[in-house]
Scaffold this motif. Sequence first.
Motif, PDB file in Angstrom:
ATOM      1  N   UNK A   1       0.905  -1.278   0.047  1.00 53.45           N
ATOM      2  CA  UNK A   1      -0.004  -0.108  -0.048  1.00 53.45           C
ATOM      3  C   UNK A   1       0.880   1.147   0.137  1.00 53.45           C
ATOM      4  N   UNK A   2       1.862   1.321   0.641  1.00 54.02           N
ATOM      5  CA  UNK A   2       2.870   2.466   0.891  1.00 54.02           C
ATOM      6  C   UNK A   2       3.819   2.686  -0.354  1.00 54.02           C
ATOM      7  N   UNK A   3       3.825   1.754  -1.174  1.00 56.50           N
ATOM      8  CA  UNK A   3       4.660   1.712  -2.281  1.00 56.50           C
ATOM      9  C   UNK A   3       3.728   2.506  -3.533  1.00 56.50           C
ATOM     10  N   UNK A   4       2.375   1.868  -3.452  1.00 54.98           N
ATOM     11  CA  UNK A   4       1.304   2.171  -4.147  1.00 54.98           C
ATOM     12  C   UNK A   4       0.963   3.706  -4.200  1.00 54.98           C
ATOM     13  N   UNK A   5       0.835   4.105  -2.889  1.00 57.54           N
ATOM     14  CA  UNK A   5       0.505   5.536  -2.591  1.00 57.54           C
ATOM     15  C   UNK A   5       1.909   6.445  -2.842  1.00 57.54           C
ATOM     16  N   UNK A   6       3.013   6.001  -2.675  1.00 56.79           N
ATOM     17  CA  UNK A   6       4.075   6.712  -2.988  1.00 56.79           C
ATOM     18  C   UNK A   6       4.258   7.045  -4.566  1.00 56.79           C
ATOM     19  N   UNK A   7       3.963   5.776  -5.461  1.00 60.72           N
ATOM     20  CA  UNK A   7       3.950   5.930  -6.806  1.00 60.72           C
ATOM     21  C   UNK A   7       2.931   6.902  -7.293  1.00 60.72           C
ATOM     22  N   UNK A   8       1.610   6.955  -6.421  1.00 61.22           N
ATOM     23  CA  UNK A   8       0.691   8.065  -6.871  1.00 61.22           C
ATOM     24  C   UNK A   8       0.872   9.309  -6.475  1.00 61.22           C
ATOM     25  N   UNK A   9       1.736   9.427  -5.607  1.00 63.62           N
ATOM     26  CA  UNK A   9       2.126  10.956  -5.109  1.00 63.62           C
ATOM     27  C   UNK A   9       3.061  11.409  -6.221  1.00 63.62           C
ATOM     28  N   UNK A  10       3.888  10.297  -6.747  1.00 69.15           N
ATOM     29  CA  UNK A  10       4.775  10.870  -7.611  1.00 69.15           C
ATOM     30  C   UNK A  10       4.049  11.367  -9.184  1.00 69.15           C
ATOM     31  N   UNK A  11       3.105  10.521  -9.322  1.00 65.17           N
ATOM     32  CA  UNK A  11       2.100  10.534 -10.710  1.00 65.17           C
ATOM     33  C   UNK A  11       1.486  12.087 -10.438  1.00 65.17           C
ATOM     34  N   UNK A  12       0.884  12.410  -9.272  1.00 66.91           N
ATOM     35  CA  UNK A  12       0.265  13.505  -9.043  1.00 66.91           C
ATOM     36  C   UNK A  12       1.191  14.895  -9.109  1.00 66.91           C
ATOM     37  N   UNK A  13       2.411  14.817  -8.679  1.00 70.00           N
ATOM     38  CA  UNK A  13       3.269  15.610  -8.702  1.00 70.00           C
ATOM     39  C   UNK A  13       3.758  15.775 -10.203  1.00 70.00           C
ATOM     40  N   UNK A  14       4.137  14.924 -11.056  1.00 72.65           N
ATOM     41  CA  UNK A  14       4.433  14.956 -12.193  1.00 72.65           C
ATOM     42  C   UNK A  14       3.478  15.526 -13.002  1.00 72.65           C
ATOM     43  N   UNK A  15       2.167  15.184 -12.707  1.00 73.01           N
ATOM     44  CA  UNK A  15       0.822  15.789 -13.553  1.00 73.01           C
ATOM     45  C   UNK A  15       0.802  17.239 -13.511  1.00 73.01           C
TER      46      UNK A  15
END
Length: 91
Positions: A59-73
């Motif tokens: 879950x923590x890995x998924x949330x970290x990846x989501x955070x990166x994706x939102x930041x990049x967007x």
Amino acid sequence: MKSSAEIIQFPIDRQIYFVRETARVLERRHGEAADRFWKLTCRRLYARLQVQGMPATEIEKEIDAFCQAVYLEMQHAAWAAWESQNPKGAA
């Protein structure tokens, strides 16, 4: 005969609509409102993945990846806005 299957969830950071919508909301909100929205979004995401049976480390890995994706967007949107306001090739 027993058979088992492993369910593999589609990665959160690849859910483009969710990523873009989250980024757009964060671009409109500032300060405490942005912080509250971000924390609530991450908590809901954590709870959703937990209910689906995903281990905490995943879950923590998924949330970290989501955070990166939102930041990049948000970076892409800022760059696109900047480019649209600046003439190309003007001397």
